[in-house]
Design a protein around this motif. Structure first.
Motif, PDB file in Angstrom:
ATOM      1  N   PHE A 638       0.842  -1.202   0.000  1.00 21.94           N
ATOM      2  CA  PHE A 638       0.000   0.000   0.000  1.00 21.94           C
ATOM      3  C   PHE A 638       0.872   1.246   0.000  1.00 21.94           C
ATOM      4  CE2 PHE A 638      -1.877   3.561   2.222  1.00 21.94           C
ATOM      5  CZ  PHE A 638      -3.160   3.653   1.695  1.00 21.94           C
ATOM      6  N   SER A 639       0.458   2.234  -0.766  1.00 19.17           N
ATOM      7  CA  SER A 639       1.099   3.559  -0.680  1.00 19.17           C
ATOM      8  C   SER A 639       0.084   4.616  -1.089  1.00 19.17           C
ATOM      9  CB  SER A 639       2.339   3.631  -1.573  1.00 19.17           C
ATOM     10  OG  SER A 639       2.016   3.369  -2.919  1.00 19.17           O
ATOM     11  N   TRP A 640       0.101   5.712  -0.368  1.00 22.33           N
ATOM     12  CA  TRP A 640      -0.815   6.810  -0.684  1.00 22.33           C
ATOM     13  C   TRP A 640      -0.411   7.475  -1.992  1.00 22.33           C
ATOM     14  CZ3 TRP A 640      -5.368   7.687   1.264  1.00 22.33           C
ATOM     15  CH2 TRP A 640      -5.665   7.342   2.589  1.00 22.33           C
ATOM     16  N   LEU A 641      -1.407   7.837  -2.777  1.00 21.35           N
ATOM     17  CA  LEU A 641      -1.210   8.712  -3.935  1.00 21.35           C
ATOM     18  C   LEU A 641      -1.736  10.115  -3.632  1.00 21.35           C
ATOM     19  CD1 LEU A 641      -2.354   6.249  -6.753  1.00 21.35           C
ATOM     20  CD2 LEU A 641       0.001   6.807  -6.082  1.00 21.35           C
ATOM     21  N   ILE A 642      -2.904  10.171  -3.005  1.00 22.40           N
ATOM     22  CA  ILE A 642      -3.492  11.456  -2.577  1.00 22.40           C
ATOM     23  C   ILE A 642      -4.074  11.239  -1.192  1.00 22.40           C
ATOM     24  CG2 ILE A 642      -5.267  13.192  -3.014  1.00 22.40           C
ATOM     25  CD1 ILE A 642      -5.081  12.458  -5.994  1.00 22.40           C
ATOM     26  N   VAL A 643      -3.545  11.951  -0.221  1.00 20.68           N
ATOM     27  CA  VAL A 643      -3.984  11.746   1.155  1.00 20.68           C
ATOM     28  C   VAL A 643      -4.577  13.000   1.781  1.00 20.68           C
ATOM     29  CG1 VAL A 643      -1.734  12.302   2.170  1.00 20.68           C
ATOM     30  CG2 VAL A 643      -3.277  10.748   3.380  1.00 20.68           C
ATOM     31  N   ASP A 644      -4.326  14.190   1.162  1.00 21.65           N
ATOM     32  CA  ASP A 644      -4.649  15.438   1.857  1.00 21.65           C
ATOM     33  C   ASP A 644      -5.629  16.334   1.117  1.00 21.65           C
ATOM     34  OD1 ASP A 644      -2.992  16.019  -0.219  1.00 21.65           O
ATOM     35  OD2 ASP A 644      -1.499  17.119   0.954  1.00 21.65           O
ATOM     36  N   ASP A 645      -6.343  15.819   0.131  1.00 24.35           N
ATOM     37  CA  ASP A 645      -7.299  16.661  -0.596  1.00 24.35           C
ATOM     38  C   ASP A 645      -8.646  16.656   0.111  1.00 24.35           C
ATOM     39  OD1 ASP A 645      -8.646  18.221  -2.346  1.00 24.35           O
ATOM     40  OD2 ASP A 645      -8.542  16.846  -4.062  1.00 24.35           O
TER      41      ASP A 645
END
Length: 737
Positions: A638-645
């Protein structure tokens, strides 16, 4: 507390039993009937004694049919004795007569014990791992006769008898042999077979006759409201599931696709007249449905015997008996085998956390707090008005551990989901100050329950590779799904209750407010790999006024359906195994009730059919794409691509595995389409849209990206510009450079 030791009978020179012993046998108060009844040496020969109520004449015979002698009646109640012409001690049969007729019976007191010293040793030590072959009721051949061997643990009882229709429920007729070193009582009763209702009549240490008790090891029970145990022959089903079991014995379930369909067997579907389906009827309907919908496992709410339907099986009185509601034990075996042949696993909810206080059950079983703690601060559960097992007693631990082994061995189940683990782990669970007793270290941890859970997991995994355990544990207790040798509890998986709570809380908010609750979604990834998690959307979320998953979603009807589809794809793309309660796969509108079947007519309507089709397609993708399941329990998948929108309520991450193409999961939890939205991706090239929950076929608006997006390295870093449909989740799979 120990009962007084019975005094063995003595015989006069004529072989007659003392009058006191005769009176005690007739009254049903003798503590050691084997010292009186049956065959005994008398001088150079043998005498036999029997208690046959209503008989006027009794003649003894050998099992081969040779007459051995007429017996004399010592008491009008039916006590007979007399010399018999046999050369060695052996079992006898009696021909009894009275004015109404005659009948034959074989003397249970002329047989030797069935259990042996090794059984005594391992039972006393608490290490016997085949108690289900020794205790309970077993049809056997013994010393030349066929009958049923009964054995039950009641160490403090003055007297224990088997009662049933075969002895007119008369506790004086079949008093059991007390094996004092273990507290086990046993008796072989010849001439009876399967299908016989029975219970145990127990005289408590204070001389009080208890309400009749069902057998804790009963393998079959009567249909409620009747509560007797039933003698059951060994399972006759011939298994054909070796391919399924062999696969799972070799597999690492953490790296396998596991999509679990949680089912209450009594209310999934019913017959037209409202009655329950049998196991065979369930197999004919449920297994094909599960295969078609793409789930890998069925998880049943408890199917062990229980007296009260609204308990859903969680208040069980017969841990070793599949409930009679759906047929006989062989029917359940056929169901499991049929599921396995179709490639579907079967998981059972298992309840070692508490047991009901119905008087025919385990509570004060021998007149003392035997299975439960005597102190209500340890032995009574205030939430459920039930008793709590005494995990510090080795016989109780052995009873429960053997039950876990029993379901794996006898019924080939693939796993046990252990209910209410948190209530077991904490001595102060649901208790106020002063209502609980600290452990020996002064803490709130139930160290005895910890030891039990560790032992259960070690034995189950050690003896049945391929079988898994899943903990319903709602706190932050560490290492629930870590091996015992690493200090863990030893479970294979743990329910992720935080995921369920946080995501449902988030989606219940109107979309305009979701940006203020962005952390409800992102927080779960800070601990997502601390355990081997199952993501549960279980029965607990759709009862007691909570509504259904569809009704929990915010917005109008169209938005509810769209959000539910987006949520399912979000969940199927999230790390962790999946669990969905029945009916939610087609957006059941009415809250679940155990009193009725699901509303299957809803599948005739396009929005509901669209949700079902979404779940079906998600299950196919989850199973067929290693990136979505092979690293469910490992952070490198797992890895974030967009976490803060948070302003757009958009989330995106990447799922990956060594032997599959990476997959991007992108959710837009607002009803606003996001055009020309830039999503960073790890590779330049073509990414295929493998699911879009806004597709028209699912009931969505039909917005999308024409099936593919192109990622490029322009502008610093690889990314793709795409359309994010409203209230949707899309998945993109990398296919080519």
């Amino acid at each position: 507390m120990r009962k007084p030791r019975a005094t063995a009978a003595t015989s006069g020179p004529d072989g007659l039993a003392p009058a006191g012993d005769v009176a005690a046998i007739v009254a049903g108060t003798h503590g050691d009937p084997f010292a009186v009844l049956g065959v005994h040496e008398a001088g150079k020969g043998f005498v036999t004694r029997c208690f046959v109520p209503n008989a006027e004449f009794v003649t003894a015979y050998t099992l081969t049919g040779k007459e051995a002698g007429e017996l004399s009646r010592r008491d009008d109640a039916g006590f007979f004795e007399g010399k018999v012409s046999i050369r060695k001690r052996q079992p006898l049969r009696y021909h009894a007569k009275n004015a109404s007729g005659d009948w034959w019976l074989t003397d249970p007191y002329s047989f030797g014990p069935v259990l042996g010293p090794l059984d005594d040793y391992y039972i006393a030590e608490g290490s016997h791992l085949r108690l289900f072959d020794k205790l309970g009721a077993h049809i056997i051949d013994h010393e030349g006769a066929t009958g049923v061997h009964f054995a039950v643990w009641a160490p403090n009882a003055r007297r224990v008898s088997v009662v049933g229709a075969f002895n007119d429920w008369d506790g004086r007729r079949h008093t059991m042999r007390d094996r004092r070193d273990t507290g086990i009582w046993e008796l072989f009763i010849p001439d009876i077979g399967g299908g016989q209702p029975y219970k145990f009549e127990i005289i408590a240490p204070d001389g009080v006759r208890l309400p009749l008790k069902a057998d804790p090891f009963a393998f079959e029970s009567e249909l409620r409201p009747a509560t007797a145990s039933v003698t059951a022959p060994p399972l006759a089903h011939e298994w054909g599931d070796e391919a399924h079991r062999s696969y799972w014995r070799k597999a690492d379930p953490r790296r396998e696709a596991m999509s679990i369909y949680e089912v209450h067997a009594g209310s999934w579907q019913r017959r037209d007249d409202g009655t329950f389906l049998s196991w065979d009827e369930l197999a004919a309907r449920l297994i094909p449905y599960v295969v078609d919908t793409g789930f890998t496992h069925i998880e049943f709410l408890p199917i062990s015997e229980h007296p009260y339907d609204p308990s859903w099986g969680y208040q069980t009185t017969g841990l070793y008996a599949p409930t009679a509601r759906f047929g006989d034990p062989d029917g359940f075996a056929r169901f499991v085998d049929g599921a396995h042949r179709a490639g579907v696993g079967v998981i059972l909810d298992w309840v070692p956390a508490h047991f009901p206080v119905d008087e025919h059950g385990l509570v004060h079983f021998d007149g003392t707090a035997l299975y439960e703690h005597a102190d209500p601060r340890q032995g009574f559960h205030p939430d459920w008005n039930t008793a709590i097992y005494n995990f510090g007693r080795r016989e109780v631990v052995s009873f429960l551990v053997n039950n876990a082994l029993f379901w794996a061995e006898k019924y080939h189940v693939d796993g046990l989901r252990v209910d209410a683990v948190a209530s077991m782990l904490y001595l102060d669970y649901s208790r106020k100050a002063g209502e609980w007793i600290p452990n020996e270290k002064g803490g709130r941890e139930n160290l005895q329950a910890v030891s039990f859970l560790q032992k259960m997991n070690k034995e189950l995994y050690g003896h049945h590779p391929g079988v898994m355990t899943i903990a319903e544990e709602s706190t932050s207790w560490p290492k629930v799904s870590r091996p015992v040798h690493e200090g863990g509890l030893g479970f294979g998986f743990k329910w992720n209750m935080g995921f369920m709570h946080d995501t449902l809380e988030y989606l219940s908010k109107e979309p305009i407010f979701r940006k203020h609750h962005h952390n409800d979604i992102t927080f779960g990834l800070t601990y997502a790999f601390s355990e081997n998690f199952v993501l549960p959307l279980s029965h607990d979320e759709v009862v007691h006024g909570k509504g259904t998953l569809l009704n929990k979603m915010a917005g109008d009807d169209w938005q509810k359906f769209a959000t539910l589809r987006a949520y399912y794809a979000f969940m199927w793309g999230y790390p962790g195994k999946k669990l969905l309660f029945m009916g939610q796969e087609f957006a059941q509108r009415r809250e679940w009730s155990e009193e009725r079947a699901l509303d299957w007519n809803l599948l005739e309507f396009a929005p509901h059919r669209g949700v079902w089709q979404t779940v079906r397609d998600l299950n196919y993708l989850y199973r067929s794409r290693p990136a979505l399941h092979a690293r469910d329990c490992e952070p490198d998948g797992f890895s974030w691509l967009i976490v803060d929108d948070r302003d757009n309520s958009v989330f995106a991450w990447l799922r990956s595995a060594p032997d599959g193409n990476p997959i991007a999961v992108i959710s837009n939890f607002t009803p606003v389409p996001r055009e020309n939205y830039r999503v960073p991706l790890p590779k330049a090239g073509k990414w295929r849209e493998i699911i879009n929950t806004d597709a028209a076929d699912y009931g969505g608006s039909g917005m999308g990206n024409g099936g593919t997006v192109e990622a490029s390295g322009e502008g610093g870093g690889v990314s793709a510009t795409m359309l994010l449909p409203p209230l949707s989740t899309i998945m993109l799979e990398f296919v080519a450079d």
